[in-house]
Scaffold this motif. Structure first.
Motif, mmCIF file in Angstrom:
data_model
loop_
_atom_site.group_PDB
_atom_site.id
_atom_site.type_symbol
_atom_site.label_atom_id
_atom_site.label_comp_id
_atom_site.label_asym_id
_atom_site.label_seq_id
_atom_site.Cartn_x
_atom_site.Cartn_y
_atom_site.Cartn_z
ATOM 1 N N LEU A 12 -7.683 10.386 -3.912
ATOM 2 C CA LEU A 12 -8.744 9.656 -4.623
ATOM 3 C C LEU A 12 -8.432 9.553 -6.120
ATOM 4 N N ALA A 13 -7.844 10.613 -6.669
ATOM 5 C CA ALA A 13 -7.509 10.600 -8.097
ATOM 6 C C ALA A 13 -6.378 9.601 -8.375
ATOM 7 N N ALA A 14 -5.414 9.537 -7.449
ATOM 8 C CA ALA A 14 -4.269 8.639 -7.651
ATOM 9 C C ALA A 14 -4.654 7.181 -7.403
ATOM 10 N N HIS A 15 -5.656 6.973 -6.561
ATOM 11 C CA HIS A 15 -6.062 5.600 -6.195
ATOM 12 C C HIS A 15 -7.572 5.474 -6.355
ATOM 13 N N PRO A 16 -8.047 5.347 -7.597
ATOM 14 C CA PRO A 16 -9.503 5.439 -7.822
ATOM 15 C C PRO A 16 -10.329 4.260 -7.305
ATOM 16 N N TYR A 17 -9.686 3.089 -7.081
ATOM 17 C CA TYR A 17 -10.497 1.922 -6.704
ATOM 18 C C TYR A 17 -10.067 1.320 -5.369
ATOM 19 N N CYS A 18 -11.053 0.803 -4.640
ATOM 20 C CA CYS A 18 -10.815 0.135 -3.361
ATOM 21 C C CYS A 18 -9.907 -1.077 -3.592
ATOM 22 N N ILE A 19 -8.874 -1.194 -2.774
ATOM 23 C CA ILE A 19 -7.910 -2.286 -2.977
ATOM 24 C C ILE A 19 -8.259 -3.525 -2.152
ATOM 25 N N PHE A 20 -9.329 -3.446 -1.329
ATOM 26 C CA PHE A 20 -9.629 -4.546 -0.410
ATOM 27 C C PHE A 20 -10.674 -5.518 -0.946
ATOM 28 N N ALA A 154 -3.077 -4.689 1.546
ATOM 29 C CA ALA A 154 -2.519 -3.334 1.614
ATOM 30 C C ALA A 154 -1.026 -3.358 1.268
ATOM 31 N N ILE A 155 -0.296 -4.282 1.869
ATOM 32 C CA ILE A 155 1.150 -4.332 1.629
ATOM 33 C C ILE A 155 1.452 -4.821 0.209
ATOM 34 N N PHE A 156 0.617 -5.719 -0.293
ATOM 35 C CA PHE A 156 0.756 -6.167 -1.686
ATOM 36 C C PHE A 156 0.606 -4.964 -2.632
ATOM 37 N N TYR A 157 -0.392 -4.149 -2.376
ATOM 38 C CA TYR A 157 -0.646 -2.957 -3.205
ATOM 39 C C TYR A 157 0.505 -1.964 -3.094
ATOM 40 N N MET A 158 0.977 -1.774 -1.879
ATOM 41 C CA MET A 158 2.060 -0.824 -1.617
ATOM 42 C C MET A 158 3.329 -1.196 -2.393
ATOM 43 N N HIS A 159 3.615 -2.494 -2.462
ATOM 44 C CA HIS A 159 4.864 -2.929 -3.070
ATOM 45 C C HIS A 159 4.759 -3.226 -4.570
ATOM 46 N N THR A 160 3.561 -3.546 -5.058
ATOM 47 C CA THR A 160 3.447 -3.914 -6.472
ATOM 48 C C THR A 160 2.624 -2.912 -7.281
ATOM 49 N N GLY A 161 1.828 -2.086 -6.597
ATOM 50 C CA GLY A 161 0.933 -1.180 -7.301
ATOM 51 C C GLY A 161 -0.283 -1.893 -7.870
ATOM 52 N N GLN A 162 -0.407 -3.197 -7.559
ATOM 53 C CA GLN A 162 -1.543 -3.962 -8.084
ATOM 54 C C GLN A 162 -2.555 -4.278 -6.984
ATOM 55 N N VAL A 163 -3.811 -4.409 -7.392
ATOM 56 C CA VAL A 163 -4.860 -4.787 -6.445
ATOM 57 C C VAL A 163 -4.909 -6.309 -6.341
ATOM 58 N N PHE A 164 -4.956 -6.827 -5.124
ATOM 59 C CA PHE A 164 -5.044 -8.268 -4.931
ATOM 60 C C PHE A 164 -6.399 -8.750 -5.470
ATOM 61 N N PRO A 165 -6.386 -9.726 -6.389
ATOM 62 C CA PRO A 165 -7.649 -10.097 -7.058
ATOM 63 C C PRO A 165 -8.597 -10.894 -6.159
ATOM 64 N N THR A 166 -9.880 -10.876 -6.526
ATOM 65 C CA THR A 166 -10.879 -11.573 -5.702
ATOM 66 C C THR A 166 -10.689 -13.085 -5.729
ATOM 67 N N ASP A 167 -10.093 -13.619 -6.798
ATOM 68 C CA ASP A 167 -9.880 -15.072 -6.804
ATOM 69 C C ASP A 167 -8.489 -15.448 -6.255
ATOM 70 N N GLY A 168 -7.783 -14.473 -5.702
ATOM 71 C CA GLY A 168 -6.542 -14.787 -4.997
ATOM 72 C C GLY A 168 -6.868 -15.441 -3.661
ATOM 73 N N ARG A 169 -5.860 -16.057 -3.064
ATOM 74 C CA ARG A 169 -6.132 -16.716 -1.796
ATOM 75 C C ARG A 169 -5.056 -16.400 -0.764
#
Ligand SMILES: [Zn+2]
Length: 270
Positions: A12-20, A154-169
């Motif tokens: 939880l400390a390493a990943h504080p925010y929901c990525i979905f 999930a795989i986007f996060y795994m490979h980039t360390g970034q959260v997929f944004p809500t305005d992504g498609r």
């Protein structure tokens, strides 16, 4: 504090925010994507644990159940039921979706026509209905859409360390094993995307390779803003996804694809 709790707190400390759901809601749970039940003996690939809020994790439990059923359905062998859990899975599906198994089963006439088209001959003692591919229902379409969206993030996060944004498609094209049967065990869309450079990692648990149950290939742009994901789940189903962190670029890509091929874009936005 037990080790289990320590590990959880560290996660939880390493990943504080929901990525979905865009990365603004606090992580409350650890989500396994693909779901653990999809894998024989629930031995899911190492590293496929993701931070999720309560909503994103438990909101898709019914969809997870259906994609699990779909992934374990194997028209060629009994490989999807090596651990003997299919009966339990089918029982749960029946409980949550009382008329679904009936709808998945084509009528005798439909099954005969479908098998003739696919070149399937029922084995001795088997009916056309038992030998043929399942009929895909609206519930299953929905489940695959939800699942494909989550796995892409999930795989986007795994490979980039970034959260997929809500305005992504995300644009999806998925196919069942009926496509495998007609194409000698290969998915036509993957053949088209074969030339695309990408990463197709070995997926393991305790040194056992799990790629026969789940494998993927990820192609991603330098700026990490455009990606193509091809994923396959045993002999059950597969999908290809194009996704873009800035939504309108994906619209442009699909429009361009239609112009170039003269065909309707086979990817549907999810
Ligand atoms: Zn969430």
């Amino acid at each position: 504090m037990g080790m289990r709790k320590v590990r959880r707190e560290a996660f939880l400390a390493a990943h504080p925010y929901c990525i979905f759901c865009g990365g603004e809601v606090k992580t409350e749970t650890v989500e396994h994507c693909p779901p653990r039940a999809m894998f024989q003996d629930r031995a899911w690939p190492e590293g496929f644990e993701f931070p999720a809020c309560e909503n994103c994790n438990h909101g898709s439990a019914d969809d997870d159940l259906l994609v699990t059923l779909l992934a374990r359905t194997d028209p060629f062998t009994e490989a999807g039921d090596r651990d003997g859990r299919m009966t339990e899975i089918i029982r749960s599906v029946n409980q949550k979706f009382p008329d679904l198994i009936g709808k998945m089963m084509p009528t005798a006439i439909e099954a005969r026509a479908m098998n003739r088209r696919l070149g399937i001959a029922p084995a001795t003692g088997q009916t056309n209905q038992e030998a043929g591919p399942v009929r895909v229902t609206d519930e299953m379409h929905r489940a695959v859409r939800v699942f494909a969206g989550k796995l892409t993030k999930a795989i986007f996060y795994m490979h980039t360390g970034q959260v997929f944004p809500t305005d992504g498609r995300i644009g999806l094209n998925w196919f069942t094993n009926a496509a495998l049967i007609t194409n000698a065990g290969r998915y036509p869309v993957f053949d088209v995307l074969q030339g695309l450079d990408g990463l197709a990692p070995a997926l393991v648990r305790s040194k056992s390779l799990l790629n026969d149950q789940f494998e993927y290939k990820l192609s991603i742009s330098h700026e990490s803003d455009l990606l193509a994901l091809q994923a396959r789940f045993g002999q059950g189903f597969g999908f290809a996804v194009f996704a873009c962190t800035a939504g309108d670029r994906l619209d442009a890509l699909f429009a361009n694809l239609e112009v170039r091929t003269g065909r309707r874009n086979p990817f549907a936005l999810i």
